[in-house]
Design a protein around this motif. Sequence first.
Motif, mmCIF file in Angstrom:
data_model
loop_
_atom_site.group_PDB
_atom_site.id
_atom_site.type_symbol
_atom_site.label_atom_id
_atom_site.label_comp_id
_atom_site.label_asym_id
_atom_site.label_seq_id
_atom_site.Cartn_x
_atom_site.Cartn_y
_atom_site.Cartn_z
ATOM 1 N N ILE A 34 10.157 82.250 52.511
ATOM 2 C CA ILE A 34 10.226 82.906 51.197
ATOM 3 C C ILE A 34 11.702 83.054 50.823
ATOM 4 O O ILE A 34 12.574 82.873 51.667
ATOM 5 C CB ILE A 34 9.545 84.299 51.195
ATOM 6 C CG1 ILE A 34 10.254 85.244 52.179
ATOM 7 C CG2 ILE A 34 8.057 84.193 51.480
ATOM 8 C CD1 ILE A 34 9.860 86.700 52.074
ATOM 9 N N SER A 35 11.963 83.421 49.583
ATOM 10 C CA SER A 35 13.332 83.718 49.145
ATOM 11 C C SER A 35 13.635 85.186 49.444
ATOM 12 O O SER A 35 12.765 86.040 49.280
ATOM 13 C CB SER A 35 13.467 83.480 47.639
ATOM 14 O OG SER A 35 13.129 82.151 47.318
ATOM 15 N N PHE A 36 14.872 85.459 49.856
ATOM 16 C CA PHE A 36 15.206 86.839 50.213
ATOM 17 C C PHE A 36 16.706 87.069 50.281
ATOM 18 O O PHE A 36 17.493 86.126 50.283
ATOM 19 C CB PHE A 36 14.582 87.205 51.570
ATOM 20 C CG PHE A 36 15.048 86.341 52.721
ATOM 21 C CD1 PHE A 36 16.230 86.611 53.390
ATOM 22 C CD2 PHE A 36 14.299 85.257 53.140
ATOM 23 C CE1 PHE A 36 16.659 85.822 54.447
ATOM 24 C CE2 PHE A 36 14.702 84.461 54.191
ATOM 25 C CZ PHE A 36 15.895 84.745 54.850
ATOM 26 N N GLN A 57 14.936 91.532 52.310
ATOM 27 C CA GLN A 57 14.382 92.053 51.061
ATOM 28 C C GLN A 57 13.943 90.847 50.243
ATOM 29 O O GLN A 57 14.786 90.073 49.786
ATOM 30 C CB GLN A 57 15.429 92.861 50.287
ATOM 31 C CG GLN A 57 14.900 93.471 49.009
ATOM 32 C CD GLN A 57 13.806 94.483 49.282
ATOM 33 O OE1 GLN A 57 13.972 95.405 50.052
ATOM 34 N NE2 GLN A 57 12.663 94.295 48.638
ATOM 35 N N PRO A 58 12.632 90.643 50.070
ATOM 36 C CA PRO A 58 12.174 89.484 49.285
ATOM 37 C C PRO A 58 12.699 89.557 47.851
ATOM 38 O O PRO A 58 12.818 90.640 47.285
ATOM 39 C CB PRO A 58 10.646 89.619 49.293
ATOM 40 C CG PRO A 58 10.337 90.565 50.402
ATOM 41 C CD PRO A 58 11.527 91.459 50.550
ATOM 42 N N THR A 59 12.983 88.393 47.272
ATOM 43 C CA THR A 59 13.478 88.361 45.890
ATOM 44 C C THR A 59 12.429 87.841 44.908
ATOM 45 O O THR A 59 12.613 87.992 43.705
ATOM 46 C CB THR A 59 14.765 87.510 45.788
ATOM 47 O OG1 THR A 59 14.512 86.210 46.325
ATOM 48 C CG2 THR A 59 15.914 88.159 46.544
ATOM 49 N N ASP A 60 11.344 87.236 45.409
ATOM 50 C CA ASP A 60 10.262 86.765 44.535
ATOM 51 C C ASP A 60 8.931 86.879 45.279
ATOM 52 O O ASP A 60 8.148 85.938 45.332
ATOM 53 C CB ASP A 60 10.535 85.319 44.096
ATOM 54 C CG ASP A 60 9.708 84.914 42.885
ATOM 55 O OD1 ASP A 60 9.059 85.796 42.272
ATOM 56 O OD2 ASP A 60 9.691 83.709 42.564
ATOM 57 N N TRP A 61 8.715 88.044 45.884
ATOM 58 C CA TRP A 61 7.596 88.250 46.801
ATOM 59 C C TRP A 61 6.238 87.961 46.187
ATOM 60 O O TRP A 61 5.426 87.252 46.765
ATOM 61 C CB TRP A 61 7.648 89.656 47.371
ATOM 62 C CG TRP A 61 6.544 89.971 48.337
ATOM 63 C CD1 TRP A 61 5.625 90.965 48.214
ATOM 64 C CD2 TRP A 61 6.241 89.306 49.564
ATOM 65 N NE1 TRP A 61 4.776 90.966 49.297
ATOM 66 C CE2 TRP A 61 5.132 89.946 50.141
ATOM 67 C CE3 TRP A 61 6.791 88.220 50.236
ATOM 68 C CZ2 TRP A 61 4.566 89.550 51.340
ATOM 69 C CZ3 TRP A 61 6.236 87.824 51.448
ATOM 70 C CH2 TRP A 61 5.130 88.482 51.985
#
Length: 144
Positions: free
Chosen positions: A81-83, A113-117
Amino acid sequence: MAHHPFHGSVPDDRLYCPAHDMWVREEENGEVLIGATSFGIFIAGEIIAFTAKPKGAQVALGKGLGTVECRKTVLAVHAPISFILLEGNEAAEEHPALVDKQPYGDGWMVRAQPTDWEAEKATLVDAAAYRRHILKIEPDACFE
């Protein structure tokens, strides 16, 4: 040399990225823990070194969150994921056997900390789907 099929666990309390053999566990505070799956480690071989990107690094989906050294090669660890990286697992960096032997416990790789969870969570699969993924690759796999 005889092939030994995968024998390991796929805990039900997290989500999985079959493309990169990584897991993500959402924490109560909205942060996530991310690590390599036991199947990913089985494929790569014994982990002898792990290094996370520095605290504060912004990591996009599919990009490197750090590196592992195994079987005399260095591999990028791809983000499921992005984070924003909050911390790398210093204990795992100092003792890479934690990643190798306890991938779902003390061998986690990063807290983030996810940025697009909400959008990216939908690209991950549950444990049952990840087990099916493993069985397609390794039909004789055995799960604990």
